[in-house]
Design a protein around this motif. Sequence first.
Motif, PDB file in Angstrom:
ATOM      1  N   SER A   1       0.823  -1.203   0.000  1.00 21.41           N
ATOM      2  CA  SER A   1       0.000   0.000   0.000  1.00 21.41           C
ATOM      3  C   SER A   1       0.862   1.261   0.000  1.00 21.41           C
ATOM      4  O   SER A   1       0.583   2.217  -0.731  1.00 21.41           O
ATOM      5  CB  SER A   1      -0.918  -0.010   1.227  1.00 21.41           C
ATOM      6  OG  SER A   1      -1.650   1.187   1.313  1.00 21.41           O
ATOM      7  N   LEU A   2       1.902   1.273   0.804  1.00 19.42           N
ATOM      8  CA  LEU A   2       2.797   2.435   0.856  1.00 19.42           C
ATOM      9  C   LEU A   2       3.501   2.669  -0.470  1.00 19.42           C
ATOM     10  O   LEU A   2       3.616   3.803  -0.938  1.00 19.42           O
ATOM     11  CB  LEU A   2       3.826   2.269   1.981  1.00 19.42           C
ATOM     12  CG  LEU A   2       3.295   2.428   3.398  1.00 19.42           C
ATOM     13  CD1 LEU A   2       4.319   1.917   4.410  1.00 19.42           C
ATOM     14  CD2 LEU A   2       2.928   3.871   3.679  1.00 19.42           C
ATOM     15  N   VAL A   3       3.976   1.602  -1.092  1.00 21.65           N
ATOM     16  CA  VAL A   3       4.665   1.740  -2.385  1.00 21.65           C
ATOM     17  C   VAL A   3       3.681   2.223  -3.445  1.00 21.65           C
ATOM     18  O   VAL A   3       3.965   3.160  -4.194  1.00 21.65           O
ATOM     19  CB  VAL A   3       5.326   0.410  -2.815  1.00 21.65           C
ATOM     20  CG1 VAL A   3       5.814   0.483  -4.251  1.00 21.65           C
ATOM     21  CG2 VAL A   3       6.480   0.064  -1.877  1.00 21.65           C
TER      22      VAL A   3
ATOM     23  N   ASP B   1       4.864   9.445  -7.279  1.00 19.53           N
ATOM     24  CA  ASP B   1       5.369   8.862  -8.524  1.00 19.53           C
ATOM     25  C   ASP B   1       5.192   7.350  -8.598  1.00 19.53           C
ATOM     26  O   ASP B   1       5.759   6.697  -9.469  1.00 19.53           O
ATOM     27  CB  ASP B   1       6.839   9.220  -8.766  1.00 19.53           C
ATOM     28  CG  ASP B   1       7.052  10.720  -8.907  1.00 19.53           C
ATOM     29  OD1 ASP B   1       6.169  11.385  -9.480  1.00 19.53           O
ATOM     30  OD2 ASP B   1       8.092  11.214  -8.453  1.00 19.53           O
ATOM     31  N   GLY B   2       4.463   6.756  -7.634  1.00 16.96           N
ATOM     32  CA  GLY B   2       4.184   5.328  -7.684  1.00 16.96           C
ATOM     33  C   GLY B   2       5.374   4.434  -7.429  1.00 16.96           C
ATOM     34  O   GLY B   2       5.347   3.261  -7.774  1.00 16.96           O
ATOM     35  N   GLU B   3       6.432   4.993  -6.848  1.00 18.37           N
ATOM     36  CA  GLU B   3       7.596   4.169  -6.519  1.00 18.37           C
ATOM     37  C   GLU B   3       8.205   4.654  -5.215  1.00 18.37           C
ATOM     38  O   GLU B   3       8.044   5.806  -4.829  1.00 18.37           O
ATOM     39  CB  GLU B   3       8.639   4.189  -7.635  1.00 18.37           C
ATOM     40  CG  GLU B   3       9.333   5.505  -7.834  1.00 18.37           C
ATOM     41  CD  GLU B   3      10.433   5.449  -8.877  1.00 18.37           C
ATOM     42  OE1 GLU B   3      10.577   4.434  -9.573  1.00 18.37           O
ATOM     43  OE2 GLU B   3      11.164   6.434  -8.987  1.00 18.37           O
ATOM     44  N   ALA B   4       8.882   3.728  -4.543  1.00 15.34           N
ATOM     45  CA  ALA B   4       9.508   4.061  -3.271  1.00 15.34           C
ATOM     46  C   ALA B   4      10.767   3.242  -3.082  1.00 15.34           C
ATOM     47  O   ALA B   4      10.875   2.116  -3.563  1.00 15.34           O
ATOM     48  CB  ALA B   4       8.541   3.802  -2.119  1.00 15.34           C
TER      49      ALA B   4
ATOM     50  N   LYS C   1       3.351  -3.435  -9.425  1.00 14.66           N
ATOM     51  CA  LYS C   1       3.322  -4.002 -10.776  1.00 14.66           C
ATOM     52  C   LYS C   1       1.976  -3.702 -11.436  1.00 14.66           C
ATOM     53  O   LYS C   1       0.928  -4.010 -10.869  1.00 14.66           O
ATOM     54  CB  LYS C   1       3.561  -5.504 -10.717  1.00 14.66           C
ATOM     55  CG  LYS C   1       3.876  -6.109 -12.051  1.00 14.66           C
ATOM     56  CD  LYS C   1       4.399  -7.508 -11.869  1.00 14.66           C
ATOM     57  CE  LYS C   1       4.757  -8.097 -13.226  1.00 14.66           C
ATOM     58  NZ  LYS C   1       5.236  -9.464 -13.082  1.00 14.66           N
ATOM     59  N   PRO C   2       2.025  -3.096 -12.609  1.00 11.69           N
ATOM     60  CA  PRO C   2       0.773  -2.741 -13.286  1.00 11.69           C
ATOM     61  C   PRO C   2      -0.124  -3.962 -13.491  1.00 11.69           C
ATOM     62  O   PRO C   2       0.297  -5.001 -13.934  1.00 11.69           O
ATOM     63  CB  PRO C   2       1.241  -2.183 -14.636  1.00 11.69           C
ATOM     64  CG  PRO C   2       2.664  -1.800 -14.421  1.00 11.69           C
ATOM     65  CD  PRO C   2       3.195  -2.742 -13.384  1.00 11.69           C
TER      66      PRO C   2
END
Length: 119
Positions: free
Chosen positions: A50-52, A57-60, A103-104
């Motif tokens: 959930s955090l990622v 920007d959809g990344e961490a 992952k989309p």
Amino acid sequence: MSKSAVAESPTDAVACCSPLMAEPLSVDAATRISPLLKALADPVRLRLLSLVASHADGEACVCDLNDAFDLSQPTISHHLKVLHEVGLLDRSKRGVWVYYQAKPGALADLALLIGGVTR
């Protein structure tokens, strides 16, 4: 269960299966999908995903996630690795840091399987 070059990932198995309400899963499909559900059953991994997914920007990076948990960086990295191995996260290395992205389609496919919701 051994891994092979043609082995289907749990997220691939979910993507190919009918919604649970449409028809029963085969034994093979249930066996292939269960690692994905097992990975998500851990509260730390569910929160990490959930955090990622909701991060700017959809990344961490692990460095962005450490403060959200009372866990060591190696423990956080382990949980991220599990999510990557089942196909929920993609990752890319930049210098010494590894960045993770949801992952989309993986979560949409899981929602389709469980709820029968169409995309």
